[in-house]
Structure formats: structure tokens, C-alpha cells
Design a protein around this motif. Structure first.
Motif, mmCIF file in Angstrom:
data_model
loop_
_atom_site.group_PDB
_atom_site.id
_atom_site.type_symbol
_atom_site.label_atom_id
_atom_site.label_comp_id
_atom_site.label_asym_id
_atom_site.label_seq_id
_atom_site.Cartn_x
_atom_site.Cartn_y
_atom_site.Cartn_z
ATOM 1 N N MET A 45 0.850 -1.186 0.000
ATOM 2 C CA MET A 45 0.000 0.000 0.000
ATOM 3 C C MET A 45 0.883 1.232 0.000
ATOM 4 O O MET A 45 2.058 1.166 0.281
ATOM 5 N N SER A 46 0.288 2.330 -0.306
ATOM 6 C CA SER A 46 1.049 3.565 -0.386
ATOM 7 C C SER A 46 0.466 4.586 0.560
ATOM 8 O O SER A 46 -0.734 4.621 0.801
ATOM 9 N N GLN B 280 8.100 -0.472 11.307
ATOM 10 C CA GLN B 280 9.025 -1.180 10.400
ATOM 11 C C GLN B 280 8.509 -1.215 8.962
ATOM 12 O O GLN B 280 9.071 -1.919 8.114
ATOM 13 N N TRP B 281 7.466 -0.442 8.661
ATOM 14 C CA TRP B 281 6.875 -0.423 7.321
ATOM 15 C C TRP B 281 7.921 -0.045 6.266
ATOM 16 O O TRP B 281 8.603 0.962 6.393
ATOM 17 N N HIS B 282 8.084 -0.885 5.252
ATOM 18 C CA HIS B 282 9.000 -0.665 4.135
ATOM 19 C C HIS B 282 10.454 -0.512 4.595
ATOM 20 O O HIS B 282 11.212 0.268 4.027
ATOM 21 N N THR B 283 10.791 -1.271 5.660
ATOM 22 C CA THR B 283 12.188 -1.344 6.103
ATOM 23 C C THR B 283 12.613 -2.809 6.137
ATOM 24 O O THR B 283 11.781 -3.722 6.065
ATOM 25 N N ALA C 236 1.646 -7.806 -7.249
ATOM 26 C CA ALA C 236 2.045 -6.464 -7.734
ATOM 27 C C ALA C 236 1.333 -5.328 -6.998
ATOM 28 O O ALA C 236 0.959 -4.336 -7.596
ATOM 29 N N GLU C 237 1.175 -5.514 -5.687
ATOM 30 C CA GLU C 237 0.586 -4.417 -4.901
ATOM 31 C C GLU C 237 1.629 -3.361 -4.576
ATOM 32 O O GLU C 237 1.312 -2.179 -4.532
ATOM 33 N N ASP C 238 2.869 -3.832 -4.328
ATOM 34 C CA ASP C 238 3.795 -2.977 -3.577
ATOM 35 C C ASP C 238 5.039 -2.574 -4.365
ATOM 36 O O ASP C 238 6.108 -2.391 -3.791
ATOM 37 N N SER C 239 4.901 -2.407 -5.688
ATOM 38 C CA SER C 239 6.069 -2.071 -6.512
ATOM 39 C C SER C 239 6.051 -0.634 -7.008
ATOM 40 O O SER C 239 6.782 -0.290 -7.935
ATOM 41 N N ASN D 105 5.090 -8.631 7.901
ATOM 42 C CA ASN D 105 3.775 -8.024 8.155
ATOM 43 C C ASN D 105 3.173 -7.507 6.846
ATOM 44 O O ASN D 105 1.980 -7.672 6.603
ATOM 45 N N ASP D 106 4.001 -6.896 6.013
ATOM 46 C CA ASP D 106 3.539 -6.285 4.763
ATOM 47 C C ASP D 106 3.572 -7.321 3.642
ATOM 48 O O ASP D 106 4.519 -7.368 2.851
ATOM 49 N N GLY D 107 2.562 -8.143 3.599
ATOM 50 C CA GLY D 107 2.486 -9.192 2.572
ATOM 51 C C GLY D 107 2.172 -10.535 3.196
ATOM 52 O O GLY D 107 1.110 -11.121 2.968
HETATM 53 ZN ZN LIG Z 1 3.901 -2.183 1.491
#
Ligand SMILES: [Zn+2]
Length: 334
Positions: free
Chosen positions: A1-2, A304-307, A192-195, A160-162
């Protein structure tokens, strides 16, 4: 997600400042309101409770760890293909219909197209009311919010993210194998949600957008189906998670959102808080834009989102179990 919208002042790798993010979420909310989304949702009548299987948080956590052990699941990667095969194998073992819906998606802005595939797994009766449950199974190719600038080009583990939402759906497949649901259920595994590039929503949610855009075409397993609503699971595994009512869901599917949160309250699930939360551009938005009620269950306050620290040790069986108990109840007590 963005988190949505351009964060020009800090550059693409700047960590999100809280105030700026809130402003961007407001901007996205305005954009969607301007698009004239439907807001009416009919709440289905309650029926007699049916015997429901027990959702195991421990089992879901195992399935989360198993996904992370595959390595990054970015579109087109070996890990992504392995996880898609794992989803199809789980469905076959439970004797459920599973249909991949493939398309081409660029990996980031200007990237060359790669094959991406959503997977739709269906259970229960083919006629009558239906419930859609969704999660993205791909992971982000870049840890662009990592505190270490030198490592921001590396792919994340996406525990967590996925993996969290996907783990809940994978365990549901196992439960459906032993206890066929009393209503039709379609599990939507989005690729292809998070690219997308940070702060540009146009590159996100490519799988869900494709599934919705082609949903009345031959070969799309959702063709002709009208669900009561979609429940999207994203960032649902954090230890100590707090899941409020996500902003787009509450604004554009208020009755469906309240029905789901009322059910969580009935079950005494403390992770869910019936208070307004941030609006997050995520896989539920294409469904809302198509007039389909959708609620995004998301704990967006995840440090920790996107880390590179989005790892299994940040997640817990207890959180996954609360989320799993909620969706299991929605399935077996329609
Ligand atoms: Zn994400």
C-alpha cells in the motif's frame, strides 16, 4: 500500500513525517470523494450460527514464517513464483477451485514489464450470497524507508507487509478443506501491490486494479459475481497491533465497515478499535471505485513499514489469531 501523493520536500527516500502524511491522506481522500464513489451498502440479515472451525494463530504464524523463508516475493521473482505455487497447492489439497489471473506489470516506474499473477481461490456454494477476502502476497522490492540509506535498495522480507494477510488466507484454505463454508467465499491473492515508487500511488495495487478492471471478462473467476463485500487484510500481524476503521473504507463503505467492526466487538477482539483511522491507498480502493463495499483491515502505525526490519519477530500468533477469528466468523456466521 502507499501513503499516497508526492512527498516532494523530503525526496523519495525520506521517512514519512507524520503531519505531511496526514495531509497527503487527506488529499487522497478528497480525490476519491471527487470521483463520486458509491457509499451505500446493504447489511445482510443475521442468520443462525453455523458450526465454525477454530482458526489457529500459531498455524497462521507458521505460514507467515514459511513465506518469509522463500525470500523476497517481488513480482517476477523466484520467491513470488514459489508462493503462487504454494497457494495453488494448498487449494488443490483442500479440493478448492483456484484460478491464476496473470498480467504484465512494470517493477517500478519505467521498469520493464514482468509477469504478475493474482490467484482467486473459491469455496462454498456457487449460488447465493458471497464474501470476498483479499490480501497481497507480493513484497516490496525496495526498503525505501529503511533507516540505513545504503540498504534502501534491498528487498524487504515482508513479514507483516504481505505475509501476514496471506498467512490468514492460507490457513482459511486449510479450514475450508475440512469445513465447507455455508456461503460462497472467494479468496483474492493480489500480486504487484507494492512495486510503486514511494509517494506515487499510480504504481501500487496493480493486481487488484487488473482483477477489478477485467472482472466481467471471460476467464476472470469473479465474472458475474456480486459479493456482499470485500474484507482486505494488510499489515495484520504486528505484535500489539491496533486496527482502526481505515479512512476510505469508512467514507465509502460505512455500513460494511461498521458491520465488520461490530462483529469484532461481538467476539471481544481487542485489536479492532471502532474509531476513524488514516486513509490508505490499498487494494480495496479499486473495489470501492467499482461500487463494491470494501473494508481495509490495516494497522498502518507500523514503525518497520517498508524497512528491512519487517521480519517475523515483529509479528505474533496472538494478533493473527484475532484477525483470523474475525474473518472465520464472517464466513461461517454470514
Ligand atoms: Zn507495502
Amino acid at each position: 500500500m502507499s501513503s499516497s501523493g508526492p512527498l516532494s520536500a523530503g525526496g523519495p527516500n525520506a521517512p514519512p513525517a507524520g503531519g505531511r502524511l496526514r495531509a497527503l491522506r487527506r488529499a487522497w481522500r478528497r480525490t476519491l470523494l471527487g470521483a463520486g464513489l458509491a457509499t451505500a451498502v446493504a447489511a445482510p440479515a443475521a442468520s443462525a450460527p453455523a458450526a465454525a472451525p477454530v482458526f489457529s494463530g500459531q498455524r497462521a504464524y507458521q505460514l507467515l514464517e514459511e513465506q518469509c523463508a522463500l525470500g523476497p516475493r517481488t513480482p517476477g521473482s523466484r520467491g513470488n513464483r514459489a508462493l503462487r505455487a504454494r497457494i495453488l497447492a494448498a487449494a488443490a489439497a483442500a479440493r478448492l477451485r483456484a484460478v491464476p489471473v496473470c498480467f504484465e506489470a512494470p517493477l517500478g516506474p519505467g521498469g520493464s514489464p514482468l509477469e504478475a499473477c493474482n490467484v482467486v481461490v473459491s469455496a462454498g456454494p456457487t449460488a447465493g450470497p458471497r464474501l470476498w477476502l483479499g490480501a497481497h502476497f507480493d513484497t516490496r522490492p525496495w526498503a525505501d524507508l529503511d533507516p540505513a540509506p545504503a540498504r534502501r535498495g534491498e528487498p524487504i522480507a515482508g513479514a507483516n507487509d504481505g505475509a501476514s494477510g496471506t498467512a490468514v488466507l492460507l490457513h482459511l484454505i486449510e479450514l475450508f478443506g475440512g469445513s465447507p463454508p455455508p456461503q460462497g467465499v472467494d479468496l483474492l491473492f493480489f500480486d504487484a501491490e507494492d512495486s510503486g515508487a514511494a509517494h506515487d500511488a499510480s504504481g501500487f495495487c496493480l493486481g487488484s486494479r487488473h482483477l477489478v478492471a477485467t472482472r466481467n471478462e471471460f476467464g476472470n473467476p469473479l465474472a458475474g459475481l456480486v459479493p456482499r463485500g470485500l474484507v482486505l487484510l494488510d499489515l495484520v500481524g504486528e505484535t500489539g497491533a491496533r486496527i482502526p476503521q481505515e479512512g476510505y473504507s469508512l467514507a465509502h463503505a460505512p455500513a460494511w465497515t461498521r458491520l465488520v467492526f461490530d462483529r469484532a466487538a461481538d467476539l471481544g477482539l481487542g485489536v479492532f478499535e471502532p474509531v476513524p483511522g488514516p486513509a490508505v491507498y490499498d487494494d480495496h480502493v479499486p473495489f470501492l471505485l467499482a461500487g463494491i463495499p470494501a473494508v481495509n483491515l490495516i494497522d498502518f502505525e507500523y514503525p518497520q513499514w517498508h524497512t528491512l526490519a519487517d521480519t517475523p519477530d515483529r509479528c505474533s500468533p496472538a494478533t493473527l489469531e484475532q484477525v483470523g477469528r474475525l474473518v472465520t466468523d464472517l464466513v461461517y456466521r454470514p
